[in-house]
Write an enzyme that holds these catalytic residues in place. Sequence first.
Site, PDB file in Angstrom:
ATOM      1  CG  HIS A  92      -1.860  -1.061   1.494  1.00  0.00           C
ATOM      2  ND1 HIS A  92      -2.816  -1.246   2.290  1.00  0.00           N
ATOM      3  CD2 HIS A  92      -2.059  -2.204   0.867  1.00  0.00           C
ATOM      4  CE1 HIS A  92      -3.501  -2.275   2.420  1.00  0.00           C
ATOM      5  NE2 HIS A  92      -2.840  -3.037   1.075  1.00  0.00           N
ATOM      6  CG  PHE A  93       4.025   1.680  -0.473  1.00  0.00           C
ATOM      7  CD1 PHE A  93       4.331   1.651   0.764  1.00  0.00           C
ATOM      8  CD2 PHE A  93       4.337   0.065  -1.020  1.00  0.00           C
ATOM      9  CE1 PHE A  93       4.582   0.957   1.605  1.00  0.00           C
ATOM     10  CE2 PHE A  93       4.810  -0.839  -0.120  1.00  0.00           C
ATOM     11  CZ  PHE A  93       4.973  -0.557   1.001  1.00  0.00           C
TER      12      PHE A  93
END
Length: 585
Positions: free
Chosen positions: A505-506
């Site tokens: 999750h970036f």
Amino acid sequence: MAKKLSKVDAVIVGSGWAGGIIAAELAKKGYKVVGLERGENKKPEDYIGTKDELRFSRRYEMMQDLTKETITSRKRDSETALPVRTNENALLGTDTGGAGVHWNGVNFRFLPYDFEIYSKTVERYGEGKIPKDMTLQDWGITYNDLEKYYDQYEKMAGISGEKNPIGPERSDDYPNPPMKDSPAIRLFKEATKKLGYHPYHIPSANVSKTYENPDGQTINACMYCAFCETYGCDFGAKSDPLVTVLPTAKKTGNYELRNGANVTRVLHDGKRATGLLYTDNTTGIEYAQPADIVVLAGFIFTNTRLLLLSEIGTPYNPKSGKGIIGKNFTGHFNNINYLGARGFFDEKKFNNFAGAGAFGATIDDFSGDNIDHSQLKFLHGFEVQIQTTGNRPIATNFVPSGTPSWGKEFKDKSLHYTNRNLYVNALAGTLPWKNNYMDLDPTYKDFLGNPLLRVTYKYTDQDKNLIKYAIGKCEEIMKEMGADKVEPDTVPDDIDFNSSYTTGHFGGGVIMGEDPDTSAVNNYSQMWDMDNLFVVGASSFPHFPNYNPTETVGALAYRAAEGIDNYLSNGGGLLVNRQNKRKNA
Ligand SMILES: Cc1cc2nc3c(=O)[nH]c(=O)nc-3n(C[C@H](O)[C@H](O)[C@H](O)COP(=O)(O)OP(=O)(O)OC[C@H]3O[C@@H](n4cnc5c(N)ncnc54)[C@H](O)[C@@H]3O)c2cc1C
Ligand code: SF4
């Protein structure tokens, strides 16, 4: 000299959810599309009989080979960044389907607040509530604008879910009923209801019943085998690009996917993108693939890096705050955003070995701006969830603190508690800061001799205050669930960024907005500076909401595909008018 290939309508970097959705939508419309994927060619059958913990949970067979290419990471400008070389510290997708094949399948829509975060924060609390170096901004799109694309994504992926009792408006129900109940889910729902909260099943891409999507692709019913995360599904039951958008693109006859094709540059003449340059991983031969439309959908690190390597857009400068490519890097990190409380039960037993990637329940009572932050020392929020992905025997072994780490007592307690512990955790949002950014590393290069991408990132008091508050709520819920021993996670005051990129999750680097001075792409993921170049994925998120990202990546990809079709049908040009309106901090 690169070998020049025949021109196509569109060329796409990557075959994950973002690249797969664009490929399917354009190919269905009759455009000739080429996908370039650095990883190997994979099919759903390749994952049959692969429930092998050593291969996939320990040796990370589905992940990018970090010895060839990785990111470098550091906490502050004064440090030399070091390459992240172990998969324990970075889980990045590769091979056909990208990270969408080994994901869990948790699906959320972001809140209306998230898309207008700057305006809504100023409206409710005044500008003074936003700390000086927090680079918060509106996304240049509203929830209502995106709703129809969320719906389209959910129907394509067969999302199984129930209505969020306090969620934003929806035009339709989920296409499939929620996953089954389990004793753990029931307990969480009862406890949170008693506390006055509003639980609902986690919306899931582990599909609850056999489903045919609008493109005619069948996704099978989930078997609750508990081998989702870091594994492919050998039942064709986890919605992923391999069983949905990629076969849809291929059956048109208009999509060619080239594996082992490592894209190194966007080719352009300064005004327009003319194609992509790539190296064949097997032969080392370099090719130029010309196209009318170029799409970067290689996840945030590749998207940002390719723009910087190709000298497109202005690189972000953290000292002046000027420039845009690389700005607003955010993400979810396991030791600051994903924490909660573990409960040990003396008597109550759960079947912790059954599960699925997105099998659980959650509450949104603390998400986004759902609570009043006037007296709190942070902005934004967190969802609280119980997620029963399944305890695999090698990867997990939870015992109460104080248990010796070897010997008889360790063995006895391991056996006793293996089915008598549960975890309730928060997933906290992450807001952007002036000094959290990406640029090209001056020292380290990849196997082809190109500079690696460098991440500079530091946790802030905002992160610490938010997660400490969130852990307190998880502890409250776990106590209400009746655990005999409740162990909340702790966050040391001097906790520092640990350069561990394992959540997938970036966001940020190529952020969206309505003002070209403060955003790289508009709300069709179209570059302001080069109108036939589209950059699709979480790279466009200006901050990271308190949810898993992929449903929003998917919705933005559907919108981008519609934009590309409009662009090609109407002779090009920007799809959104430039507006130099200040909607950022
Ligand atoms: C273990 C894990 C679990 C997750 N679980 C969830 C979840 O439950 N819910 C959720 O919402 N999200 C989850 N995620 C995140 C989710 O996987 C991503 O949001 C999503 O897959 C991103 O899709 P994408 O198409 O943008 O990128 P990717 O899936 O990463 O696809 C990019 C593709 O581009 C290729 N590529 C990259 N660079 C190049 C290059 N230079 N040349 C050629 N090809 C290139 C890659 O090989 C890859 O196949 C998880 C991530 C991980 C790691
Ligand atoms: S839990 Fe369900 S979706 Fe996940 S791998 Fe097993 S069968 Fe597939």
